[in-house]
Design an enzyme around this catalytic site. Structure first.
Site, PDB file in Angstrom:
ATOM      1  N   ASP A 385     -36.521 100.274  -7.339  1.00  0.00           N
ATOM      2  CA  ASP A 385     -37.455 101.420  -7.276  1.00  0.00           C
ATOM      3  C   ASP A 385     -38.581 101.308  -8.299  1.00  0.00           C
ATOM      4  O   ASP A 385     -39.720 101.677  -8.018  1.00  0.00           O
ATOM      5  CB  ASP A 385     -36.708 102.742  -7.545  1.00  0.00           C
ATOM      6  CG  ASP A 385     -35.721 103.066  -6.439  1.00  0.00           C
ATOM      7  OD1 ASP A 385     -35.820 102.442  -5.368  1.00  0.00           O
ATOM      8  OD2 ASP A 385     -34.856 103.930  -6.661  1.00  0.00           O
TER       9      ASP A 385
HETATM   10  P1  NAP Z   1     -32.544 100.707  -8.213  1.00  0.00           P
HETATM   11  O1  NAP Z   1     -33.812 101.115  -7.584  1.00  0.00           O
HETATM   12  O2  NAP Z   1     -31.402 101.648  -8.133  1.00  0.00           O
HETATM   13  O3  NAP Z   1     -32.133  99.290  -7.575  1.00  0.00           O
HETATM   14  C1  NAP Z   1     -31.112  98.547  -8.081  1.00  0.00           C
HETATM   15  C2  NAP Z   1     -30.989  97.294  -7.231  1.00  0.00           C
HETATM   16  O4  NAP Z   1     -30.019  96.490  -7.866  1.00  0.00           O
HETATM   17  C3  NAP Z   1     -30.489  97.559  -5.831  1.00  0.00           C
HETATM   18  O5  NAP Z   1     -31.525  97.480  -4.887  1.00  0.00           O
HETATM   19  C4  NAP Z   1     -29.423  96.474  -5.609  1.00  0.00           C
HETATM   20  O6  NAP Z   1     -29.818  95.651  -4.510  1.00  0.00           O
HETATM   21  C5  NAP Z   1     -29.467  95.664  -6.884  1.00  0.00           C
HETATM   22  N1  NAP Z   1     -28.128  95.271  -7.315  1.00  0.00           N
HETATM   23  C6  NAP Z   1     -26.989  95.996  -7.338  1.00  0.00           C
HETATM   24  N2  NAP Z   1     -25.989  95.258  -7.777  1.00  0.00           N
HETATM   25  C7  NAP Z   1     -26.490  94.031  -8.056  1.00  0.00           C
HETATM   26  C8  NAP Z   1     -25.933  92.830  -8.544  1.00  0.00           C
HETATM   27  N3  NAP Z   1     -24.635  92.722  -8.838  1.00  0.00           N
HETATM   28  N4  NAP Z   1     -26.744  91.775  -8.711  1.00  0.00           N
HETATM   29  C9  NAP Z   1     -28.056  91.844  -8.398  1.00  0.00           C
HETATM   30  N5  NAP Z   1     -28.638  92.960  -7.924  1.00  0.00           N
HETATM   31  C10 NAP Z   1     -27.860  94.039  -7.762  1.00  0.00           C
HETATM   32  O7  NAP Z   1     -32.732 100.350  -9.753  1.00  0.00           O
HETATM   33  P2  NAP Z   1     -33.996 100.520 -10.707  1.00  0.00           P
HETATM   34  O8  NAP Z   1     -35.164  99.771 -10.192  1.00  0.00           O
HETATM   35  O9  NAP Z   1     -33.472 100.244 -12.073  1.00  0.00           O
HETATM   36  O10 NAP Z   1     -34.397 102.055 -10.589  1.00  0.00           O
HETATM   37  C11 NAP Z   1     -33.567 103.069 -11.101  1.00  0.00           C
HETATM   38  C12 NAP Z   1     -33.469 104.195 -10.105  1.00  0.00           C
HETATM   39  O11 NAP Z   1     -32.392 105.046 -10.498  1.00  0.00           O
HETATM   40  C13 NAP Z   1     -34.727 105.027 -10.055  1.00  0.00           C
HETATM   41  O12 NAP Z   1     -34.935 105.519  -8.758  1.00  0.00           O
HETATM   42  C14 NAP Z   1     -34.379 106.170 -11.022  1.00  0.00           C
HETATM   43  O13 NAP Z   1     -35.123 107.342 -10.801  1.00  0.00           O
HETATM   44  C15 NAP Z   1     -32.913 106.373 -10.695  1.00  0.00           C
HETATM   45  N6  NAP Z   1     -32.117 106.989 -11.768  1.00  0.00           N
HETATM   46  C16 NAP Z   1     -32.419 106.692 -13.057  1.00  0.00           C
HETATM   47  C17 NAP Z   1     -31.691 107.282 -14.072  1.00  0.00           C
HETATM   48  C18 NAP Z   1     -32.094 107.007 -15.510  1.00  0.00           C
HETATM   49  O14 NAP Z   1     -31.947 107.895 -16.351  1.00  0.00           O
HETATM   50  N7  NAP Z   1     -32.568 105.814 -15.811  1.00  0.00           N
HETATM   51  C19 NAP Z   1     -30.610 108.162 -13.785  1.00  0.00           C
HETATM   52  C20 NAP Z   1     -30.300 108.409 -12.430  1.00  0.00           C
HETATM   53  C21 NAP Z   1     -31.070 107.811 -11.440  1.00  0.00           C
HETATM   54  P3  NAP Z   1     -28.754  94.779  -3.729  1.00  0.00           P
HETATM   55  O15 NAP Z   1     -27.706  95.701  -3.266  1.00  0.00           O
HETATM   56  O16 NAP Z   1     -29.537  94.154  -2.638  1.00  0.00           O
HETATM   57  O17 NAP Z   1     -28.240  93.760  -4.699  1.00  0.00           O
END
Ligand code: NAP
Length: 457
Positions: A385
């Site tokens: 994201d």
């Molecule tokens: P993300 O958008 O949640 O994407 C994480 C990606 O990691 C997934 O697409 C997944 O794709 C991949 N993944 C999962 N396991 C994996 C593995 N073992 N090896 C390689 N890839 C793996 O993560 P982000 O870009 O860090 O964004 C964070 C999101 O979480 C934002 O939308 C944010 O608003 C939200 N959020 C953040 C918080 C905070 O405080 N930081 C709290 C709650 C929610 P695959 O399945 O294809 O591998």
């Protein structure tokens, strides 16, 4: 004497809480800050145990044993990736405890307390009850037990505001007529329902803000309880907790370019589904470990962009090892950290600090975005994201408006993840179809190890 000692304990713990918060404001001093805050809490508890009104310690010991039996396993065994839902659960327990204290005060003393005190109890129980159910909802959404997307219906904001007005009205009734038990219990019921309805329309990428906001509500509950029990340390800690939680919510909103009212009332993060037949399957460029290693081997500047996937696969140490190898070959290495990458504020900083990545190599979004255009290779490690250009280009996308790491400006982008599956916001990522983007499918840790091995060869 006992009273003075108690006040001294409270004074020292208040100072320790302030120093602790100050320490937490920078990764270098965060550990010390946490330790100071913990010491402050220990002193506050030990001091409270000296309270002259305590005549029997049996219930306190039972509470300590029960709390430790629940809290210790939660802290020890819950994985880092589940910390947001664990935090939400802690907020809900804390808020329930505070609400129960207020509840018992009213049940024991009722109207004898007078209008003002009963109104304070009302506010405290109201905040505690709505934080209790709201935090349970947030934990359920983050754990995937409840649909994570915003749930909306017609007239949602109006009905929520009506509920809020109802609770405020009942609190006024209590202030004027403290003996009206029905008003007190009705207000508690409304607050429990309100907590659920408040979190229903929030979801997707807005969840981190909600957690910070619930933290702030929990703090306000504690501060109100401090007024109710005339306990100064509780007023201080509650105010610190309430205000720091609110400041964190505002900062996170700023990082996502959203007004806080939008998060609370706008059902932002609602997925706009494409009409049937409009989904497009575009080609991607898949790469191999050998090809990716070759590109990295000739790069002069490399930026690693970690995300939730790095946390899941615990790849941080392997990322640092790969970075060290690249540095050994003369490349400049940096890390681009998005404020909401991962699942909790500072998630990436904590993991990279654990892997001994120097702080000065970590750059936040504002610093690193201008550097991407002169970067040879960006390695996206399990982030999704936070690098999705839909945030800039696609009005109606649940993340539209959120500032992102503009990795596509680099010469080559290597994305390490297992598939094309979406991230937390549940949406496709336009980045993956870019001409300069290579997809290296596989577990992040595995890919880092293989890249390092190939680079050595
Ligand atoms: P993300 O958008 O949640 O994407 C994480 C990606 O990691 C997934 O697409 C997944 O794709 C991949 N993944 C999962 N396991 C994996 C593995 N073992 N090896 C390689 N890839 C793996 O993560 P982000 O870009 O860090 O964004 C964070 C999101 O979480 C934002 O939308 C944010 O608003 C939200 N959020 C953040 C918080 C905070 O405080 N930081 C709290 C709650 C929610 P695959 O399945 O294809 O591998």
């Amino acid at each position: 004497m006992q009273r003075n000692l108690l006040q001294l304990f409270y004074l020292i713990s208040a100072v320790l809480f302030v120093l602790g918060l100050r320490g937490l404001s920078h990764p270098k001093t965060a550990r010390r800050g946490m330790f100071l805050a913990e010491l402050g809490m220990l002193l506050a508890i030990v001091g409270t145990l000296l309270h002259h009104e305590i005549v029997d310690y049996r219930w306190i010991v039972a509470g300590l044993v029960l709390g430790t039996a629940i809290g210790a396993p939660l802290a020890i065994w819950i994985p880092m990736t589940a910390v947001p839902q664990r935090t939400a659960l802690s907020h809900s327990f804390g808020a329930l405890a505070a609400a129960l204290v207020g509840f018992s005060e009213y049940a024991r003393h009722g109207a004898q307390l007078g209008g003002v005190r009963v109104a304070v109890i009302g506010v405290e129980v109201m905040l505690g009850s709505l934080t209790f159910t709201g935090s349970l909802m947030a934990a359920g959404k983050l754990q995937g037990l409840i649909r994570g997307y915003p749930i909306t219906y017609r007239g949602q904001n109006v009905s929520n505001l009506a509920l809020l007005a109802g609770m405020a009205g009942l609190t006024v009734v209590l202030a004027l007529s403290p003996a009206t038990g029905a008003a007190f219990y009705a207000m508690v019921g409304l607050a429990l329902v309100f907590g659920v309805l408040l979190i229903l329309p929030i979801g997707a990428a807005d969840m981190p803000v909600v957690i910070a906001l619930l933290n702030s509500y929990g703090g306000l509950t504690d501060a109100a309880m401090g007024f109710m029990l005339d306990n100064k340390i509780q007023i201080i800690t509650g105010s610190l907790d309430g205000s720091s939680g609110f400041i964190l919510s505002v900062l996170m909103c700023r990082a996502m370019n959203r007004p806080i009212t939008n998060v609370l009332f706008g059902a932002f993060g609602k997925v706009q589904e494409l009409p049937a037949g409009q989904e497009t399957k575009k080609p991607i460029h898949q790469t191999t470990v050998e090809e990716a290693a070759e590109i990295l081997g000739t790069a002069r500047s490399v930026v690693f962009v970690p995300g939730y996937g790095m946390a899941v696969s615990q790849a941080q140490h392997r990322v640092r090892e790969l970075a060290d190898m690249l540095k050994g070959k003369g490349a400049a290495v940096r890390y681009g950290i998005h404020a909401v990458a991962g699942r909790m504020p500072g998630h990436m900083n904590v993991l990279l600090a654990e892997a001994n990545v120097p702080y000065d190599e970590l750059h936040d979004m504002d610093q690193i975005n201008s550097y991407f255009s002169e970067t040879d290779v960006v390695v996206v490690v399990g982030a999704n994201d936070v690098v999705n250009p839909a945030a800039k280009r696609t009005p109606g996308s649940p993340i539209y408006g959120m500032p992102i790491l503009e990795v596509e400006k680099a010469r080559v982008v290597i994305v390490c993840k297992r598939s094309l599956n979406p991230g937390f916001a549940g949406i496709d990522n336009e980045l993956y179809y870019g001409d300069n983007v290579l997809m290296l499918f596989g577990d992040a840790k595995d890919s880092m190890v293989k890249l390092a091995t190939a680079l050595k060869q």
